[in-house]
Write a protein that holds these residues in place. Structure first.
Motif, PDB file in Angstrom:
ATOM      1  N   LEU A 279      18.812  19.731 -21.526  1.00  0.00           N
ATOM      2  CA  LEU A 279      20.113  19.214 -21.103  1.00  0.00           C
ATOM      3  C   LEU A 279      20.887  20.277 -20.330  1.00  0.00           C
ATOM      4  O   LEU A 279      21.595  19.973 -19.370  1.00  0.00           O
ATOM      5  N   GLY A 280      20.748  21.538 -20.749  1.00  0.00           N
ATOM      6  CA  GLY A 280      21.412  22.629 -20.045  1.00  0.00           C
ATOM      7  C   GLY A 280      20.940  22.769 -18.613  1.00  0.00           C
ATOM      8  O   GLY A 280      21.700  23.194 -17.732  1.00  0.00           O
ATOM      9  N   MET A 281      19.680  22.409 -18.376  1.00  0.00           N
ATOM     10  CA  MET A 281      19.135  22.431 -17.020  1.00  0.00           C
ATOM     11  C   MET A 281      19.592  21.225 -16.199  1.00  0.00           C
ATOM     12  O   MET A 281      19.282  21.116 -15.019  1.00  0.00           O
ATOM     13  N   GLY A 282      20.338  20.316 -16.838  1.00  0.00           N
ATOM     14  CA  GLY A 282      20.785  19.112 -16.146  1.00  0.00           C
ATOM     15  C   GLY A 282      19.820  17.956 -16.254  1.00  0.00           C
ATOM     16  O   GLY A 282      19.928  16.981 -15.502  1.00  0.00           O
ATOM     17  N   GLY A 283      18.870  18.043 -17.192  1.00  0.00           N
ATOM     18  CA  GLY A 283      17.865  17.010 -17.326  1.00  0.00           C
ATOM     19  C   GLY A 283      18.364  15.759 -18.028  1.00  0.00           C
ATOM     20  O   GLY A 283      19.362  15.785 -18.754  1.00  0.00           O
ATOM     21  N   GLU A 284      17.671  14.669 -17.806  1.00  0.00           N
ATOM     22  CA  GLU A 284      17.902  13.396 -18.492  1.00  0.00           C
ATOM     23  C   GLU A 284      16.612  13.030 -19.208  1.00  0.00           C
ATOM     24  O   GLU A 284      15.530  13.090 -18.628  1.00  0.00           O
ATOM     25  N   PHE A 285      16.724  12.641 -20.473  1.00  0.00           N
ATOM     26  CA  PHE A 285      15.519  12.388 -21.260  1.00  0.00           C
ATOM     27  C   PHE A 285      14.835  11.077 -20.913  1.00  0.00           C
ATOM     28  O   PHE A 285      13.636  10.927 -21.116  1.00  0.00           O
TER      29      PHE A 285
ATOM     30  N   GLU B  25      10.652  19.045 -12.826  1.00  0.00           N
ATOM     31  CA  GLU B  25      11.004  20.446 -12.556  1.00  0.00           C
ATOM     32  C   GLU B  25      11.989  21.005 -13.579  1.00  0.00           C
ATOM     33  O   GLU B  25      11.891  22.169 -13.978  1.00  0.00           O
ATOM     34  N   LYS B  26      12.930  20.199 -14.008  1.00  0.00           N
ATOM     35  CA  LYS B  26      13.906  20.683 -14.992  1.00  0.00           C
ATOM     36  C   LYS B  26      13.257  20.891 -16.348  1.00  0.00           C
ATOM     37  O   LYS B  26      13.614  21.822 -17.079  1.00  0.00           O
ATOM     38  N   GLY B  27      12.296  20.045 -16.672  1.00  0.00           N
ATOM     39  CA  GLY B  27      11.550  20.249 -17.906  1.00  0.00           C
ATOM     40  C   GLY B  27      10.749  21.535 -17.868  1.00  0.00           C
ATOM     41  O   GLY B  27      10.713  22.298 -18.843  1.00  0.00           O
ATOM     42  N   VAL B  28      10.094  21.784 -16.731  1.00  0.00           N
ATOM     43  CA  VAL B  28       9.335  23.029 -16.575  1.00  0.00           C
ATOM     44  C   VAL B  28      10.266  24.240 -16.666  1.00  0.00           C
ATOM     45  O   VAL B  28       9.960  25.227 -17.340  1.00  0.00           O
ATOM     46  N   ALA B  29      11.405  24.170 -16.002  1.00  0.00           N
ATOM     47  CA  ALA B  29      12.360  25.284 -16.033  1.00  0.00           C
ATOM     48  C   ALA B  29      12.849  25.540 -17.450  1.00  0.00           C
ATOM     49  O   ALA B  29      12.999  26.699 -17.876  1.00  0.00           O
ATOM     50  N   ALA B  30      13.089  24.471 -18.200  1.00  0.00           N
ATOM     51  CA  ALA B  30      13.530  24.636 -19.586  1.00  0.00           C
ATOM     52  C   ALA B  30      12.473  25.350 -20.410  1.00  0.00           C
ATOM     53  O   ALA B  30      12.775  26.310 -21.149  1.00  0.00           O
TER      54      ALA B  30
ATOM     55  N   GLY C 165      20.021  27.175 -15.575  1.00  0.00           N
ATOM     56  CA  GLY C 165      19.684  26.448 -14.361  1.00  0.00           C
ATOM     57  C   GLY C 165      20.770  26.403 -13.310  1.00  0.00           C
ATOM     58  O   GLY C 165      20.812  25.491 -12.491  1.00  0.00           O
ATOM     59  N   GLY C 166      21.679  27.379 -13.320  1.00  0.00           N
ATOM     60  CA  GLY C 166      22.744  27.408 -12.340  1.00  0.00           C
ATOM     61  C   GLY C 166      23.894  26.468 -12.639  1.00  0.00           C
ATOM     62  O   GLY C 166      24.831  26.348 -11.835  1.00  0.00           O
ATOM     63  N   ASN C 167      23.868  25.802 -13.789  1.00  0.00           N
ATOM     64  CA  ASN C 167      24.961  24.901 -14.171  1.00  0.00           C
ATOM     65  C   ASN C 167      26.091  25.684 -14.831  1.00  0.00           C
ATOM     66  O   ASN C 167      25.895  26.809 -15.302  1.00  0.00           O
ATOM     67  N   ALA C 168      27.258  25.089 -14.893  1.00  0.00           N
ATOM     68  CA  ALA C 168      28.436  25.797 -15.403  1.00  0.00           C
ATOM     69  C   ALA C 168      28.682  25.561 -16.883  1.00  0.00           C
ATOM     70  O   ALA C 168      29.461  26.287 -17.494  1.00  0.00           O
TER      71      ALA C 168
END
Length: 414
Positions: free
Chosen positions: A197-203, A216-221, A289-292
């Motif tokens: 979720l911190g990476m901006g992902g949606e489940f 990509e967000k899952g991989v980054a997490a 992930g660059g999120n605030a």
């Protein structure tokens, strides 16, 4: 749910300054059996102890607080009559109990015995009150300010900064400067939930129960999680909240992510090595992930009443649990145990990490009825990636496959 955790938490943090009333000498219960199951940490003990004080010659109160509570509550509440008349639950653990029809709506009991419970504490799902919340919680960061100052680094605001800080602390001589709850099972699944979720992902795909984590967000997490393990104790896959607490108090780590409900213990100095407690500072979880916003989720903890019990035991349980969260439980010794959603709560330094995470815009834990299946799928399919036995894409594919199987069994997917 009609009330968000952020609204609930903020109402607790910014709530009234009403003084706590007299302790419940008489809970007003004529007869009945009360049996409570819940997690094992100080704030829950405070609630359960106050509820247990309602026991009399005609009112029986039993309490089972254990880290294995989520393995016990559903089986115990399935029996007729239920072994447990109340489960102390959190944002995620209420969903499977509701789905199995194991919880009694509380509206009738509130009308009879609880009209004075603040509406902000009533957890309403599909138009029915299903739980009464008493505390807000979140995993957030703790730092040893003395160790970070010696390493010449500030408290990290992002996970990239945290990794850089951990490297400098290690260079100063601390072998495993970072601690977190990466124990295989529910804890590890929760770490993935927070980071994804911190990476901006949606489940899930929009408007459906279809999984959507293999991206990509899952991989980054996962890659961020694995990078963090490089600064943890080699036995990180066994670490739950109790293990992280022990490591912190022993002075073996300088940065940790841990539940806000543990903050008071980390700061009280009762079991800590010299210099640890007085230098422990709570802060918001770092962003990813660059999120605030902080890479964590906001939770509530509350109590429920079992469906499979008599009306007499349901009333006794409701009244005992209401006594368990009376303003009178807030004392100098208990005020710092949690971010209480109870009239009279005054935030302490121990609440700072939860408060900063709320203020930073951390999201609530997802409440879809199938989120439990997703969480469980993550529980059992991350260890091989973290130990280098498979790559991130394979781990994410395994999570989706395990979720799909569970979601089909649960009737969420065809």
């Amino acid at each position: 749910m009609t009330t968000s955790i952020r609204g609930l938490a903020l109402s607790g943090l910014l709530g009234t300054t009403m003084l706590a009333g007299a302790a419940y000498a008489d809970c007003g219960i004529a007869a009945g059996k009360v049996s409570i199951v819940g997690n094992d940490f100080p704030a829950i003990h405070t609630v359960a102890d106050a509820a247990a004080a309602c026991a009399t010659g005609t009112v029986e109160v039993k309490v089972n607080l254990t880290k294995d509570h989520e393995k016990l509550n559903a089986p115990g509440m399935t029996a007729k009559p239920a072994e447990y008349s109340s489960a102390i639950v959190a944002s995620s653990s209420i969903v499977p109990l509701m789905g199995a029809g194991l919880l009694r709506p509380l509206d009738d009991l509130i009308a009879a015995h609880g009209t004075d419970i603040p509406k902000g504490q009533l957890i309403t799902i599909d138009g029915k009150v299903m739980a009464v919340a008493f505390m807000a919680n979140a995993q957030h960061m703790f730092v040893r300010k003395d160790v970070l100052e010696a390493a010449g680094v500030a408290a990290p605001k992002t996970y990239d900064e945290l990794l850089a800080a951990a490297e400098k602390v290690r260079a100063g001589g601390m072998a495993s400067p970072f601690c977190s709850t990466y124990g295989v099972g529910w804890n590890l699944g929760q770490e993935f939930v927070n980071m994804y979720l911190g990476m901006g992902g949606e489940f899930f795909k929009p408007g459906s129960a279809e999984p959507a984590v293999n991206n990509e967000k899952g991989v980054a997490a996962l890659e961020t999680m694995k990078a963090l393990t490089g600064y943890m104790n080699p036995d990180f896959l066994t670490f739950d909240s109790n293990a992280v607490t022990a490591e912190w108090e022993a002075g073996n780590c300088a940065i940790a992510t841990l539940w806000g409900s543990r903050a008071a213990v980390l700061m009280d100095g009762k079991e800590s090595a010299p210099g640890v407690a007085e230098n422990t500072v709570a802060a918001a979880t770092p962003s990813a992930g660059g999120n605030a916003f902080p890479a964590t989720t906001l939770w509530w903890d509350g109590w429920t009443v079992a469906a499979n019990i008599s009306d007499e035991d349901a009333a006794a349980t409701f009244m005992a649990m209401k006594a368990g969260i009376a303003p009178s439980i807030l004392t100098a010794n208990t005020m710092g145990q949690a971010v209480w959603m109870i009239e009279g709560y005054q935030p302490t330094a121990a609440a700072q990490g939860v408060a900063e995470s709320i203020a930073g815009g951390a999201p609530s834990y997802p409440m879809e009825p199938y989120m439990g299946a997703m969480h469980m799928a993550a529980d059992g399919n991350l260890a091989d990636f973290l130990t280098g036995k498979e790559d991130a894409a394979t781990a994410l594919a395994d999570i989706e496959a395990a979720y799909i199987a569970a979601a089909k069994e649960g009737g969420f997917l065809k």
